[in-house]
Design a protein around this motif. Sequence first.
Motif, PDB file in Angstrom:
ATOM      1  N   THR A  97       0.739  -1.136   0.068  1.00  0.00           N
ATOM      2  CA  THR A  97       0.018  -0.035   0.046  1.00  0.00           C
ATOM      3  C   THR A  97       0.806   1.112  -0.059  1.00  0.00           C
ATOM      4  O   THR A  97       1.754   1.475   0.839  1.00  0.00           O
ATOM      5  N   THR A  98       0.758   2.068  -0.852  1.00  0.00           N
ATOM      6  CA  THR A  98       1.497   3.258  -0.932  1.00  0.00           C
ATOM      7  C   THR A  98       0.647   4.429  -0.448  1.00  0.00           C
ATOM      8  O   THR A  98      -0.270   4.985  -0.955  1.00  0.00           O
ATOM      9  N   LEU A  99       1.567   5.168   0.449  1.00  0.00           N
ATOM     10  CA  LEU A  99       0.969   6.529   0.967  1.00  0.00           C
ATOM     11  C   LEU A  99       2.099   7.296   0.809  1.00  0.00           C
ATOM     12  O   LEU A  99       2.934   7.313   1.536  1.00  0.00           O
ATOM     13  N   ASP A 100       1.719   8.653   0.155  1.00  0.00           N
ATOM     14  CA  ASP A 100       2.788   9.588   0.090  1.00  0.00           C
ATOM     15  C   ASP A 100       2.648  10.709   1.304  1.00  0.00           C
ATOM     16  O   ASP A 100       3.532  11.704   1.250  1.00  0.00           O
ATOM     17  N   ARG A 101       1.535  10.679   1.804  1.00  0.00           N
ATOM     18  CA  ARG A 101       1.206  11.410   3.000  1.00  0.00           C
ATOM     19  C   ARG A 101       1.102  13.063   2.479  1.00  0.00           C
ATOM     20  O   ARG A 101       1.329  13.924   3.629  1.00  0.00           O
ATOM     21  N   GLY A 102       0.675  13.218   1.290  1.00  0.00           N
ATOM     22  CA  GLY A 102       0.619  14.559   0.893  1.00  0.00           C
ATOM     23  C   GLY A 102      -0.717  15.418   1.176  1.00  0.00           C
ATOM     24  O   GLY A 102      -1.201  15.964   0.208  1.00  0.00           O
ATOM     25  N   TYR A 103      -1.508  14.879   2.203  1.00  0.00           N
ATOM     26  CA  TYR A 103      -2.669  15.313   2.579  1.00  0.00           C
ATOM     27  C   TYR A 103      -2.703  15.832   3.969  1.00  0.00           C
ATOM     28  O   TYR A 103      -3.890  15.657   4.703  1.00  0.00           O
ATOM     29  N   GLY A 104      -1.556  16.603   4.538  1.00  0.00           N
ATOM     30  CA  GLY A 104      -1.699  17.193   5.838  1.00  0.00           C
ATOM     31  C   GLY A 104      -1.922  15.913   7.012  1.00  0.00           C
ATOM     32  O   GLY A 104      -0.969  14.957   6.777  1.00  0.00           O
ATOM     33  N   PHE A 105      -2.190  16.269   8.074  1.00  0.00           N
ATOM     34  CA  PHE A 105      -2.148  15.405   8.956  1.00  0.00           C
ATOM     35  C   PHE A 105      -3.299  14.814   9.612  1.00  0.00           C
ATOM     36  O   PHE A 105      -3.421  14.045  10.644  1.00  0.00           O
TER      37      PHE A 105
END
Length: 369
Positions: free
Chosen positions: A288-296
């Motif tokens: 599963t790929t999560l780039d965390r480009g959506y805040g916290f």
Amino acid sequence: MAVDGLELRSTISAEGQLRVALEPIAIDAPGPDEVIVRIEAAPINPSDLALLLGPVDIASLRSEGGALTGAILPARLASVQARMGQALPVGNEGAGTVIEAGVNVQDLLGKKVGMIGGAMYATHRKIAARDCIPLPDHATAADGASMFVNPLTALAFVETFRNEGHKAMVHTAAASNLGQMLNRICIADGVPLINVVRSEAQAQILRDLGAKYILDSNAPDFREQLTELVAETGATLAFDAIGGGAMANTILHAMETAEARKLTAYNRYGSFTHKQVYIYGMLDTGVTTLDRGYGFSWSVSGFLLTPFLMKAGMETIGRLRARVATELTTTFASHYSQTISLADVLKPEVAAEYNKKATGEKFLIDPSL
Ligand SMILES: NC(=O)c1ccc[n+]([C@@H]2O[C@H](COP(=O)([O-])OP(=O)(O)OC[C@H]3O[C@@H](n4cnc5c(N)ncnc54)[C@H](OP(=O)(O)O)[C@@H]3O)[C@@H](O)[C@H]2O)c1
């Protein structure tokens, strides 16, 4: 009275060899609150396949002395370490006729029931009466075979939607058997549902059910369309059956972009609106790929029916089960493309077909064949 029968068992050896075979079973008399059911229908669901075949190399499947054998994919061997050497019975749910009943549950004798509890790929099952639901008079065993796993999971999604106070939700692999049930529930209950499918044929299935929001993930502008529908509906909840790859990430980006539009000033931490994705399947077994480009303000968690029900409690379980029983042949109707015998399960060419998990191609086992 003791009953002799047959049960399918799946074993993976320490060397990584899969063996699925029919084994004889002897079932003794039921206890006071138990019944013995002659099984007449049991579905092959994706979670059953994970136990039945494990991560086998489908091309390696062979028929050997009446058993189905194959080689586990070397890269996935570690994931099955805990089950090595054990002959595991398979089949989460099923339906059939009660042929013996304990003294406290005599009212079930002769009735058709749906059941949950494992070991359903068998001719007979002894089971606690509380794990059975009597079928409505007009219903067949095939109607009742899938009355637990997918119906209760679809209802659990809507419970979660309400309990967590969301405005709309996103669902992936949305033309699945479960996805079709979820659409019927959401349409009846007025829950906005964004369906993500991967072909026009799947979109048509959902259109025919009356679904309002349907997106094809293969469309070149899928991300933009998803963002617009998330913005329109206010969706902050998603249930993802795919699991592997970037779908959860894509959904979180769409949710954050939609929420960020509401901000009056730039915030380097992103929006404070919580965005929740539950991964509840592994149709894609990759990373599963999560780039965390959506805040916290987001979370990705696993979702499994049994712990949900244990937490929800008896009142909720009773309410959900009652709805399934009432709407068994409408909202919760399942379609099967083929009905096969226990012996057919062991044929390599049949296994290659039921393992596809393709839209509208669910297999039903009838152990009485
Ligand atoms: N966590 C839980 O408690 C729980 C409970 C019940 C069900 N589930 C999960 O719910 C999911 C649906 O179950 P079901 O019985 O309804 O399935 P199903 O009827 O067999 O349908 C599977 C669907 O998944 C699609 N699909 C397969 N691989 C895919 C991929 N890599 N990417 C996108 N779509 C893919 C298929 O489409 P194609 O025809 O295009 O292949 C098909 O529409 C399964 O993953 C199952 O394990 C989880």
